[in-house]
Design a protein around this motif. Sequence first.
Motif, PDB file in Angstrom:
ATOM      1  N   ILE A  48       0.010  99.708  18.156  1.00  0.00           N
ATOM      2  CA  ILE A  48       1.288  99.663  18.857  1.00  0.00           C
ATOM      3  C   ILE A  48       1.186 100.459  20.153  1.00  0.00           C
ATOM      4  O   ILE A  48       0.695 101.587  20.168  1.00  0.00           O
ATOM      5  N   VAL A  65       4.956  94.557  12.609  1.00  0.00           N
ATOM      6  CA  VAL A  65       3.867  95.518  12.722  1.00  0.00           C
ATOM      7  C   VAL A  65       2.657  95.171  11.864  1.00  0.00           C
ATOM      8  O   VAL A  65       1.504  95.430  12.256  1.00  0.00           O
ATOM      9  N   ALA A  87       9.099 102.630  17.562  1.00  0.00           N
ATOM     10  CA  ALA A  87       7.672 102.315  17.547  1.00  0.00           C
ATOM     11  C   ALA A  87       6.918 103.293  16.657  1.00  0.00           C
ATOM     12  O   ALA A  87       6.031 102.892  15.886  1.00  0.00           O
ATOM     13  N   ALA A  93       7.741 102.535  12.955  1.00  0.00           N
ATOM     14  CA  ALA A  93       7.023 101.330  12.531  1.00  0.00           C
ATOM     15  C   ALA A  93       5.543 101.610  12.324  1.00  0.00           C
ATOM     16  O   ALA A  93       4.915 101.068  11.404  1.00  0.00           O
ATOM     17  N   SER A  94       4.966 102.475  13.155  1.00  0.00           N
ATOM     18  CA  SER A  94       3.538 102.794  13.018  1.00  0.00           C
ATOM     19  C   SER A  94       3.271 103.566  11.731  1.00  0.00           C
ATOM     20  O   SER A  94       2.247 103.344  11.067  1.00  0.00           O
ATOM     21  N   GLY A 126       3.893 101.044   8.833  1.00  0.00           N
ATOM     22  CA  GLY A 126       2.859 100.012   8.851  1.00  0.00           C
ATOM     23  C   GLY A 126       1.447 100.545   8.864  1.00  0.00           C
ATOM     24  O   GLY A 126       0.488  99.767   8.819  1.00  0.00           O
ATOM     25  N   LYS A 151      -0.332 101.950  11.263  1.00  0.00           N
ATOM     26  CA  LYS A 151      -1.048 101.481  12.450  1.00  0.00           C
ATOM     27  C   LYS A 151      -1.072 102.588  13.501  1.00  0.00           C
ATOM     28  O   LYS A 151      -0.124 103.377  13.612  1.00  0.00           O
ATOM     29  N   LEU A 180      10.642  95.251  14.260  1.00  0.00           N
ATOM     30  CA  LEU A 180       9.342  95.918  14.331  1.00  0.00           C
ATOM     31  C   LEU A 180       8.691  96.023  12.955  1.00  0.00           C
ATOM     32  O   LEU A 180       7.472  95.832  12.822  1.00  0.00           O
ATOM     33  N   VAL A 200      -0.547 104.368  17.044  1.00  0.00           N
ATOM     34  CA  VAL A 200       0.485 104.160  18.058  1.00  0.00           C
ATOM     35  C   VAL A 200       0.185 105.029  19.269  1.00  0.00           C
ATOM     36  O   VAL A 200      -0.170 106.198  19.147  1.00  0.00           O
ATOM     37  N   TYR A 256      -0.344  93.304  13.505  1.00  0.00           N
ATOM     38  CA  TYR A 256      -0.986  93.834  14.703  1.00  0.00           C
ATOM     39  C   TYR A 256      -1.874  95.030  14.389  1.00  0.00           C
ATOM     40  O   TYR A 256      -1.690  95.708  13.383  1.00  0.00           O
TER      41      TYR A 256
END
Length: 366
Positions: free
Chosen positions: A86, A80, A97, A100-101, A104, A106, A76, A108, A83
């Motif tokens: 997530i 990540v 998840a 990783a968010s 990264g 990002k 992940l 989620v 993208y």
Amino acid sequence: MRILFVVEHFYPYIGGAEHLFWVLSRALVEEGHEVRVITTRFRSDLPREESIEGVQIRRIDCGNRFLFSLVSLPTLLKEVKHYDLIQTTSYNAALPAFIASVIGRKPVVITFHEVWGRLWFRLPKTRPWLQLAYYLWEQLLLRLPFDRFIAVSDATESSLQQAGVPDKRTIRIYNGLDYKTLEPFRYRPPQDFVVTYYGRLGTSKGLDLLLPAMADFLQSHPEAVWKLIIPRVPDQLFQWVMSTIHQMPAASQVQLLHDLDRDVLLEEVSTSTCVVVPSYSEGFCFVAAEAVAMGVPVISSHQTALKEVVGGQMIRMGRMDVHALREALERAHAGQWESAPVRRFDLKDSIRQYSVLYDQLRHSGK
């Protein structure tokens, strides 16, 4: 938009959550989005990498789904950055998840299919220490600041809010059905009385009630048939089901089916007298919704979201015990069906709501 799905099980695994993300991912690809799925390789014959109808799938060997929380994280963290958002789900995929968010940077989103809370301590075939572990894990996930908690029914949204998730972080998006694919499979009841159970194996599904109730019912009705459409995983539950059936005096009246293609599955369901859903809890229940859409009568525990989903010809269990289910089977055999309004859950509405939410999060940075 580029969307990374992180889910512990995915197609061809049988289950409501898996069906949701299978149809959602394909629909998003058809709308022009790029979708990649990180999931478990739950069968050794499944490829580690493949593309199905434009959905890119990466399956990770992790021994069992509980280890997915740890084993998936390195993959992940590499993925990540490519993208925009997530999408994950409760339970074992949620923590990696979220991590990783954060790393990264990002947004989620987590789809919470149901909140069990104290129900964990009532689940059969589960050791007390494991019940406590499940409960504490769920409490951890409920306290993580996901950008949005998607509830798949009013019952689930209410449970999220009661568990302390802020209203501003929750949104209800019903699971959607593709009614066009169900149209060829209208209810065609067989001459014999055929009860069908289909879906994943889980301790919350009421199998501890269903197995003894069906054993007694079949013995009293030698013309009746029980159609059991289940996966072979998890192995411990599957072996328990098989062992119990083999000990039944009426075992010859049980039809066991596994890993059916979608059309074959729907054909088996639509040619049943009724479908039985004796679950202790359901966040939405595709099994019930699909049966209702095809016009197949449903015997239901009437717990949580089943009150929202089950309509048409139906019988509600009065209590969560073997005797109540046995009584419901007898009423069904006698044709003593109740009637309730049928609700419609269109896939297009669900996809639109997911797409709008993704777009809002992408542009707001929240």
